[in-house]
Design an enzyme around this catalytic site. Structure first.
Site, PDB file in Angstrom:
ATOM      1  N   SER A 192       0.822  -1.195   0.000  1.00 43.08           N
ATOM      2  CA  SER A 192       0.000   0.000   0.000  1.00 43.08           C
ATOM      3  C   SER A 192       0.860   1.250   0.000  1.00 43.08           C
ATOM      4  O   SER A 192       2.062   1.203   0.188  1.00 43.08           O
ATOM      5  CB  SER A 192      -0.913   0.004   1.220  1.00 43.08           C
ATOM      6  OG  SER A 192      -0.154   0.295   2.379  1.00 43.08           O
ATOM      7  N   LYS A 193       0.173   2.332  -0.217  1.00 41.03           N
ATOM      8  CA  LYS A 193       0.871   3.608  -0.345  1.00 41.03           C
ATOM      9  C   LYS A 193       1.701   3.924   0.890  1.00 41.03           C
ATOM     10  O   LYS A 193       2.723   4.583   0.811  1.00 41.03           O
ATOM     11  CB  LYS A 193      -0.147   4.715  -0.587  1.00 41.03           C
ATOM     12  CG  LYS A 193      -0.980   4.418  -1.809  1.00 41.03           C
ATOM     13  CD  LYS A 193      -1.902   5.519  -2.230  1.00 41.03           C
ATOM     14  CE  LYS A 193      -2.568   5.084  -3.548  1.00 41.03           C
ATOM     15  NZ  LYS A 193      -3.386   6.098  -4.154  1.00 41.03           N
ATOM     16  N   ARG A 194       1.242   3.470   2.034  1.00 39.07           N
ATOM     17  CA  ARG A 194       1.958   3.781   3.259  1.00 39.07           C
ATOM     18  C   ARG A 194       3.327   3.123   3.347  1.00 39.07           C
ATOM     19  O   ARG A 194       4.192   3.541   4.087  1.00 39.07           O
ATOM     20  CB  ARG A 194       1.134   3.355   4.472  1.00 39.07           C
ATOM     21  CG  ARG A 194       0.416   4.520   5.120  1.00 39.07           C
ATOM     22  CD  ARG A 194      -0.482   3.980   6.166  1.00 39.07           C
ATOM     23  NE  ARG A 194      -1.193   2.816   5.617  1.00 39.07           N
ATOM     24  CZ  ARG A 194      -2.306   2.345   6.114  1.00 39.07           C
ATOM     25  NH1 ARG A 194      -2.828   2.900   7.160  1.00 39.07           N
ATOM     26  NH2 ARG A 194      -2.903   1.300   5.567  1.00 39.07           N
TER      27      ARG A 194
END
Length: 552
Positions: free
Chosen positions: A306-308
């Site tokens: 994910s983007k995180r």
RNA sequence: GGCCCGUUCGUCUAGGGGUUAGGACAUCAGAUUUUCAUUCUGGUAACAGGGGUUCGAUUCCCCUACGGGCUACCA
């Protein structure tokens, strides 16, 4: 052409082959014909789409999805379409669409039709197709496949809670519960039209059949069956007048004559719903084929990438730099981190797919030729940056000196240094074998052009000894008269110097390197000396002899 | 919780009823490089577990475990 060639080749090989009884050969021949015929059918031009939503930076999984779509399109002479799915106004992020376009362009994933290029089915931005979806939603209502629902969020929440309290496994809104809610199926028709006229908020929901097994054939996963009781009455039109993904997606894929829907596995659970939608809209016989791709997982395998993860993991997951417009936070991209697009594509292609041969390095044309949906795996693939680095190194090595020169000259001009083209070329030749990223040309090769100001302490402690100092002192003096000042000449002088002093060259080489470069490791030192030049070499040696002290 | 999908070396994966279970990355060792890197050679390392089916299962079936996804008027 490629397929025909391969066919002819195998046919020839088979006819020549002495093995096998005649009857067996005929059977094999027939099989071959059938399989190639099948192959030809599968090769018929395809219309595929990549349909991201502009909710932030496109992440690397999206690039892979786009790539697989693109490969299939190119292989079959088909069409690659870019559609922007911006039906959620609240999640719209300014700049995201431009980012998607630029990312795909950088990666070399060419769009034939869609946002940015136009085409016969324009517009390709779902927000601009708003009216279209309403028509189909109303049609579904008129034909009894959908209905208006007036329930408020609070009412839905109450229903959810009561179901939960009852130990519920039932969906909040479905064939089991819809009779207890406020909708056009339960309300008198006068009441429904009154509410509609009055402008009450409402949504349109699909009326999912109560008891039916829905079948879905997935090109990657095979047959999947889901019972309709497991599917809730999904919202098709939201109260803000926008369609949900499900409706917009099905309508657009149909209208745009999409032949293959290739998307992430996160869509698999709603795929049966989509099948239902195609059926309800009367489009069952032209429904596209589905292929649900395995997900890209975090390096530890827990959860999808994910983007995180972007900077937490210490490697990029976005193709380009991305500045979050809200937080102003900058996240580094693959491009800016020094990854070559062809290397990234090659790496991405192999995350979940492989050609079944032992070849790993594939140019884009080779990927286009070799790609097969059938060879995509089913299990999620962990994202391992090590392999990406290796691919990058391989591709970087193939780059010519001319390709790489700008990376070095840019750094040099930034420092007002002008260096001859041949010197830059020589520097790149000795540097390029040792690096993974173009920017390392400078970090690894800076010393060639700028004298070191510090020396690596640990190397100095180990290698800077009386013998080294003696050799370097004598060597420096000898170099003043060395003509021409070239790598072989300088090497020759070094060997003579060490021989005269009865000291092995290997013993002092690292000390020499330290004196010249400040470091213990680096590219070929003799060539480096030629690049630095006599004046620089002598000055550096003198400086080192003055600065460094022998520790006993 | 429910539903869906999955599970071969640490990682990406090939394979498929009888194989010394193959390759690549990473890692380790050796050679080359009078250093490091590159390159080359070699090594360590895997069929989640339990039941079937079978002469034989890692491969087919079932169960369990584990992992993932979905479960919004997000996509």
């Amino acid at each position: 052409m490629g397929v025909a060639g391969a066919f002819a080749h195998r046919l020839l090989a088979m006819v020549r082959a002495p093995k096998g009884a005649p009857k067996e050969r005929v059977i094999r021949l027939a099989w071959l014909c059938i399989s190639y015929l099948w192959g030809f059918l599968a090769m018929s031009p395809v219309r595929v789409r990549f349909a991201p939503s502009p909710t932030g930076a496109l992440h690397i999984g999206g690039v892979r999805t786009a790539l697989y779509n693109f490969l299939l399109a190119r292989q079959t002479g088909g069409t690659m379409i870019l559609r922007i799915e911006d039906t959620d106004q609240s999640r719209y992020v300014p700049g995201a669409e431009e980012y998607i376009l630029e990312s795909l362009a950088w990666a070399g994933i060419h769009i034939d039709e869609g946002v940015g290029v136009g085409g016969p089915h324009a517009p390709y931005r779902q927000s601009e197709r708003k009216q279209l979806y309403r028509q189909f939603a109303e049609k579904l209502v008129a034909e009894g496949h959908a209905y208006y629902a007036f329930d408020t969020e609070a009412e839905l929440e109450t229903m959810r809670k009561s179901l939960l309290a009852a130990g519920g496994s039932t969906l909040p809104y479905g064939s089991q519960t819809r009779a207890q809610m406020a909708n056009s199926l339960t309300l008198p028709s006068a009441e429904t039209s009154l509410r509609l006229q009055r402008g009450d908020e409402y949504v349109i929901r699909l009326k999912v059949p109560a008891d039916e097994t829905i079948h879905l054939h997935d090109l990657i996963r095979g047959d999947v069956y889901v019972h309709s009781s497991q599917i809730d009455d999904k919202v098709l039109m939201k109260s803000d007048g926008m369609p949900t993904y499900h409706l917009a997606n099905v309508v657009d894929d149909h209208l745009m004559q999409i032949s293959h829907v290739i998307r992430g596995e996160e869509w698999l659970p709603s795929a049966p719903l989509h099948v239902l939608l195609y059926r309800s809209l009367g489009w069952a016989d032209t429904m596209p084929q589905f292929a649900h791709l395995p997900l890209l997982l975090k390096p530890d395998g827990h959860g999808k990438l994910s983007k995180r993860d972007a900077d937490q993991m210490g490697f990029p997951i976005f193709p380009l730099n991305w500045t979050d417009p809200k937080t102003n936070e900058l996240v580094k991209g693959f491009r800016e981190s020094g990854y070559l697009p062809e290397a990234l594509l090659n790496f991405l292609a192999f995350l979940g797919w492989n050609p079944g041969t032992e070849q790993e390095l594939f140019t884009l044309p080779e990927l286009i030729n070799a790609f097969q949906l059938e060879r995509i795996g089913k299990a999620g693939a962990r994202f391992d940056i090590q392999k990406a680095k290796w691919f990058n190194q391989q591709y970087l090595k193939q780059k010519s000196v001319a390709d790489l020169a700008p990376f070095l000259t840019a750094e040099l001009t930034a420092r007002d240094r002008s260096v001859s083209e041949t010197t830059v070329a020589l520097a790149i030749t000795i540097l390029k074998e040792r690096i993974t990223f173009p920017h390392e040309l400078w970090s690894e090769g800076e010393f060639l052009f700028v004298a070191p100001t510090t020396f690596d302490e640990s190397v100095a402690a180990k290698k800077w000894n009386a013998e080294a100092v003696a050799v370097i002192r004598a060597y420096k003096d000898a170099l003043i008269a060395t003509e021409p000042f070239t790598a072989p000449a300088v090497k020759d002088v070094l060997e003579k110097t060490t021989q005269a002093l009865h000291i092995g060259t290997g013993k002092i080489l690292q000390a020499l390197r330290l004196a010249l470069t400040g470091r213990g490791t680096g590219p070929d030192l003799m060539i480096a000396m030629e690049i630095i030049g006599r004046e620089g070499v002598v000055a550096r040696l003198e400086h080192a002899l003055k600065t460094l002290t022998v520790k006993s």
